[in-house]
Design a protein around this motif. Structure first.
Motif, PDB file in Angstrom:
ATOM      1  N   SER A  50      17.828   7.444  -3.482  1.00 19.79           N
ATOM      2  CA  SER A  50      17.053   8.829  -2.662  1.00 19.79           C
ATOM      3  C   SER A  50      15.904   8.562  -2.356  1.00 19.79           C
ATOM      4  O   SER A  50      15.465   9.066  -1.229  1.00 19.79           O
ATOM      5  CB  SER A  50      17.813   9.859  -2.648  1.00 19.79           C
ATOM      6  OG  SER A  50      17.202   9.855  -4.190  1.00 19.79           O
ATOM      7  N   ALA A  51      14.440   7.935  -3.823  1.00 21.18           N
ATOM      8  CA  ALA A  51      13.461   7.721  -3.954  1.00 21.18           C
ATOM      9  C   ALA A  51      12.551   6.257  -3.074  1.00 21.18           C
ATOM     10  O   ALA A  51      11.665   6.441  -3.831  1.00 21.18           O
ATOM     11  CB  ALA A  51      13.365   8.898  -4.792  1.00 21.18           C
ATOM     12  N   ASP A  52      13.815   5.920  -2.839  1.00 24.27           N
ATOM     13  CA  ASP A  52      12.866   4.879  -2.822  1.00 24.27           C
ATOM     14  C   ASP A  52      11.917   4.142  -1.708  1.00 24.27           C
ATOM     15  O   ASP A  52      12.195   4.909  -0.606  1.00 24.27           O
ATOM     16  CB  ASP A  52      14.324   3.830  -2.265  1.00 24.27           C
ATOM     17  CG  ASP A  52      15.099   2.533  -2.863  1.00 24.27           C
ATOM     18  OD1 ASP A  52      14.579   2.600  -4.482  1.00 24.27           O
ATOM     19  OD2 ASP A  52      15.989   2.452  -3.313  1.00 24.27           O
ATOM     20  N   THR A  53      10.994   4.221  -2.001  1.00 27.22           N
ATOM     21  CA  THR A  53      10.397   3.112  -0.976  1.00 27.22           C
ATOM     22  C   THR A  53      10.490   1.544  -0.800  1.00 27.22           C
ATOM     23  O   THR A  53      11.447   0.966  -1.628  1.00 27.22           O
ATOM     24  CB  THR A  53       8.620   3.054  -1.647  1.00 27.22           C
ATOM     25  OG1 THR A  53       8.704   2.355  -2.918  1.00 27.22           O
ATOM     26  CG2 THR A  53       8.263   5.184  -2.036  1.00 27.22           C
ATOM     27  N   PRO A  54       9.460   1.178   0.007  1.00 28.13           N
ATOM     28  CA  PRO A  54      10.005  -0.262   0.588  1.00 28.13           C
ATOM     29  C   PRO A  54       9.267  -1.119  -0.738  1.00 28.13           C
ATOM     30  O   PRO A  54      10.295  -2.240  -1.120  1.00 28.13           O
ATOM     31  CB  PRO A  54       8.926  -0.766   1.122  1.00 28.13           C
ATOM     32  CG  PRO A  54       8.866   0.257   2.461  1.00 28.13           C
ATOM     33  CD  PRO A  54       8.993   1.603   1.180  1.00 28.13           C
ATOM     34  N   SER A  55       8.502  -1.148  -1.694  1.00 22.80           N
ATOM     35  CA  SER A  55       8.339  -1.322  -2.991  1.00 22.80           C
ATOM     36  C   SER A  55       8.931  -1.475  -4.221  1.00 22.80           C
ATOM     37  O   SER A  55       9.176  -2.090  -5.008  1.00 22.80           O
ATOM     38  CB  SER A  55       7.132  -0.406  -3.472  1.00 22.80           C
ATOM     39  OG  SER A  55       6.429  -1.244  -5.073  1.00 22.80           O
ATOM     40  N   VAL A  71      15.624  -6.083  -5.729  1.00 19.80           N
ATOM     41  CA  VAL A  71      15.655  -6.902  -5.187  1.00 19.80           C
ATOM     42  C   VAL A  71      15.103  -8.649  -6.268  1.00 19.80           C
ATOM     43  O   VAL A  71      15.840  -9.206  -6.934  1.00 19.80           O
ATOM     44  CB  VAL A  71      15.451  -7.454  -4.314  1.00 19.80           C
ATOM     45  CG1 VAL A  71      15.703  -8.938  -3.378  1.00 19.80           C
ATOM     46  CG2 VAL A  71      16.263  -6.130  -3.056  1.00 19.80           C
ATOM     47  N   MET A  72      13.926  -8.529  -6.454  1.00 20.39           N
ATOM     48  CA  MET A  72      13.486  -9.514  -7.578  1.00 20.39           C
ATOM     49  C   MET A  72      14.098  -9.302  -8.689  1.00 20.39           C
ATOM     50  O   MET A  72      14.452 -10.606  -9.235  1.00 20.39           O
ATOM     51  CB  MET A  72      11.684  -9.075  -7.293  1.00 20.39           C
ATOM     52  CG  MET A  72      11.038  -8.659  -6.362  1.00 20.39           C
ATOM     53  SD  MET A  72      10.002 -10.667  -5.812  1.00 20.39           S
ATOM     54  CE  MET A  72       9.538 -10.883  -6.691  1.00 20.39           C
ATOM     55  N   GLY A  73      14.483  -7.859  -8.980  1.00 21.84           N
ATOM     56  CA  GLY A  73      14.638  -7.999 -10.974  1.00 21.84           C
ATOM     57  C   GLY A  73      16.576  -8.663 -10.815  1.00 21.84           C
ATOM     58  O   GLY A  73      16.579  -9.135 -11.583  1.00 21.84           O
ATOM     59  N   PRO A 131       9.228  -7.077 -10.372  1.00 20.68           N
ATOM     60  CA  PRO A 131       7.968  -6.897  -9.710  1.00 20.68           C
ATOM     61  C   PRO A 131       6.760  -7.182  -9.649  1.00 20.68           C
ATOM     62  O   PRO A 131       5.798  -7.417 -10.597  1.00 20.68           O
ATOM     63  CB  PRO A 131       9.053  -5.329  -9.619  1.00 20.68           C
ATOM     64  CG  PRO A 131      10.102  -4.946 -10.455  1.00 20.68           C
ATOM     65  CD  PRO A 131       9.731  -6.582 -11.820  1.00 20.68           C
ATOM     66  N   MET A 132       5.673  -7.140  -8.269  1.00 22.46           N
ATOM     67  CA  MET A 132       4.304  -7.599  -8.247  1.00 22.46           C
ATOM     68  C   MET A 132       4.354  -6.668  -7.852  1.00 22.46           C
ATOM     69  O   MET A 132       4.546  -5.622  -7.294  1.00 22.46           O
ATOM     70  CB  MET A 132       4.637  -8.605  -6.999  1.00 22.46           C
ATOM     71  CG  MET A 132       5.366  -9.727  -8.431  1.00 22.46           C
ATOM     72  SD  MET A 132       5.412 -11.622  -6.791  1.00 22.46           S
ATOM     73  CE  MET A 132       6.515 -12.771  -7.420  1.00 22.46           C
ATOM     74  N   ALA A 133       2.172  -6.379  -7.917  1.00 19.86           N
ATOM     75  CA  ALA A 133       1.972  -4.700  -7.483  1.00 19.86           C
ATOM     76  C   ALA A 133       1.881  -4.883  -6.204  1.00 19.86           C
ATOM     77  O   ALA A 133       2.090  -3.923  -5.447  1.00 19.86           O
ATOM     78  CB  ALA A 133       0.498  -5.338  -8.635  1.00 19.86           C
ATOM     79  N   ARG A 134       2.001  -6.276  -5.681  1.00 26.95           N
ATOM     80  CA  ARG A 134       1.861  -5.969  -3.750  1.00 26.95           C
ATOM     81  C   ARG A 134       3.365  -6.798  -2.999  1.00 26.95           C
ATOM     82  O   ARG A 134       3.764  -7.181  -3.683  1.00 26.95           O
ATOM     83  CB  ARG A 134       0.760  -7.729  -3.459  1.00 26.95           C
ATOM     84  CG  ARG A 134      -1.067  -6.946  -3.728  1.00 26.95           C
ATOM     85  CD  ARG A 134      -1.259  -7.901  -3.561  1.00 26.95           C
ATOM     86  NE  ARG A 134      -1.312  -8.127  -1.530  1.00 26.95           N
ATOM     87  CZ  ARG A 134      -1.884  -9.224  -1.499  1.00 26.95           C
ATOM     88  NH1 ARG A 134      -3.381  -9.926  -1.967  1.00 26.95           N
ATOM     89  NH2 ARG A 134      -1.962  -9.506   0.198  1.00 26.95           N
ATOM     90  N   THR A 135       3.075  -5.256  -1.936  1.00 28.89           N
ATOM     91  CA  THR A 135       4.461  -6.119  -1.440  1.00 28.89           C
ATOM     92  C   THR A 135       4.939  -6.938  -0.699  1.00 28.89           C
ATOM     93  O   THR A 135       5.842  -7.328  -0.362  1.00 28.89           O
ATOM     94  CB  THR A 135       4.520  -4.640  -0.691  1.00 28.89           C
ATOM     95  OG1 THR A 135       4.923  -3.418  -1.749  1.00 28.89           O
ATOM     96  CG2 THR A 135       5.953  -4.473   0.397  1.00 28.89           C
ATOM     97  N   ALA A 136       3.670  -7.301  -0.121  1.00 29.55           N
ATOM     98  CA  ALA A 136       3.890  -8.535   0.530  1.00 29.55           C
ATOM     99  C   ALA A 136       4.206  -9.502  -0.371  1.00 29.55           C
ATOM    100  O   ALA A 136       5.327 -10.593   0.058  1.00 29.55           O
ATOM    101  CB  ALA A 136       2.268  -8.849   1.472  1.00 29.55           C
ATOM    102  N   ARG A 137       3.074 -10.073  -1.605  1.00 22.84           N
ATOM    103  CA  ARG A 137       3.953 -10.881  -2.467  1.00 22.84           C
ATOM    104  C   ARG A 137       5.096 -10.860  -2.767  1.00 22.84           C
ATOM    105  O   ARG A 137       6.377 -11.478  -2.699  1.00 22.84           O
ATOM    106  CB  ARG A 137       2.788 -10.610  -3.123  1.00 22.84           C
ATOM    107  CG  ARG A 137       1.853 -11.292  -3.485  1.00 22.84           C
ATOM    108  CD  ARG A 137       1.125 -11.695  -4.805  1.00 22.84           C
ATOM    109  NE  ARG A 137       1.407 -12.694  -5.094  1.00 22.84           N
ATOM    110  CZ  ARG A 137       1.079 -12.481  -6.904  1.00 22.84           C
ATOM    111  NH1 ARG A 137       0.540 -11.576  -7.509  1.00 22.84           N
ATOM    112  NH2 ARG A 137       2.041 -13.300  -7.762  1.00 22.84           N
ATOM    113  N   MET A 138       6.069  -9.601  -3.326  1.00 24.44           N
ATOM    114  CA  MET A 138       7.760  -9.889  -3.418  1.00 24.44           C
ATOM    115  C   MET A 138       8.087 -10.534  -2.034  1.00 24.44           C
ATOM    116  O   MET A 138       9.455 -10.787  -2.265  1.00 24.44           O
ATOM    117  CB  MET A 138       7.960  -8.157  -4.043  1.00 24.44           C
ATOM    118  CG  MET A 138       7.038  -7.859  -4.790  1.00 24.44           C
ATOM    119  SD  MET A 138       8.142  -6.750  -5.524  1.00 24.44           S
ATOM    120  CE  MET A 138       7.273  -5.279  -4.588  1.00 24.44           C
TER     121      MET A 138
END
Length: 234
Positions: free
Chosen positions: A62-67, A73-75, A81-88
């Motif tokens: 419920s509290a999800d953001t794209p990041s 998913v990375m896990g 996980p990476m700091a920048r969403t675009a890199r993930m």
């Protein structure tokens, strides 16, 4: 009981839909939606599916953001996980494409209220065309119909429905240990009390099997079972 997934109608429908996504014709979109009320076996069926194809499985929160969603998913891909969403996104796209790993998102209802979340999932599909399967409750089909760009990418719709007597028989045949049978009247009573919920049916079958073993019964009847509940309520 045997640790198997019984091939009831809902499971077969989900398998067929996923096969269609994987073998679709050119130009046919590759997103699927599995929906229905809780207890009908959606998560069990999807777990079986993604294990067969080395898929990626995450639950939306419920509290999800794209990041945060991308971080899980990375896990699942074995990465931090990476700091920048675009890199993930780039990392996930590379691995989905290279290894053709379908993405399964459970509790997808939580995506419906956040356009950025939906767009992130759409990007993962559009850039890879690897199948994406959403799993949600019974209202998700109606809610997703208002998101036209996403709605138009769904080619497979599977609604999980209450188990009928044939499903309960299939589940009993698949799950019970060899040499243990259940009379049809008892199976129908289990179906009735469980209201078609596979989760409760599995609990009931386990209890019936325990009764059979404790009393050395080859076939358990309604008379053997009596009026005891199939699921204990607090």
């Amino acid at each position: 009981m045997k640790n198997v997934v019984a091939p009831v109608k809902n499971v077969v429908a989900a398998q067929d839909a996923f096969d269609n996504l994987c073998n679709r014709s050119l130009g046919v979109p590759g997103i699927g939606l599995i929906h229905g009320e809780t207890g009908y076996g959606k998560t069990t069926a999807v777990t079986y599916l993604f294990n067969q194809v080395n898929g990626i499985y995450v639950r939306a929160l419920s509290a999800d953001t794209p990041s945060s969603l991308l971080g899980r998913v990375m896990g699942e891909l074995g990465a931090q996980p990476m700091a920048r969403t675009a890199r993930m996104v780039d990392y996930i796209l590379e691995h989905m494409s290279m290894y053709e790993r379908p993405l399964f998102i459970d509790e997808a209802d939580y995506l419906m209220d956040d356009v950025k979340l939906l767009e992130t999932v759409r990007d993962l599909y559009d850039c890879t065309e690897v199948p994406v399967v959403l799993i949600g409750m019974d209202q998700i089909a109606r809610r997703i119909s208002t998101r036209r760009q996403f709605f138009n990418r769904i080619s497979e719709w599977v609604e999980f429905k209450p188990a009928d007597l044939e499903d309960v028989q299939i589940a009993a045949d698949a799950m019970l240990d060899d040499g243990i049978g259940i009379d049809v009247d008892l199976l129908d009573e289990l179906r009735r009390q469980a209201k078609g919920e596979m989760r409760t049916i599995a609990i009931g079958l386990d209890k019936i099997e325990r009764l059979a073993k404790a009393n050395e019964l080859d076939c358990v009847t309604l008379a053997h079972w009596g009026s005891q509940p199939f699921k204990n309520n607090r």
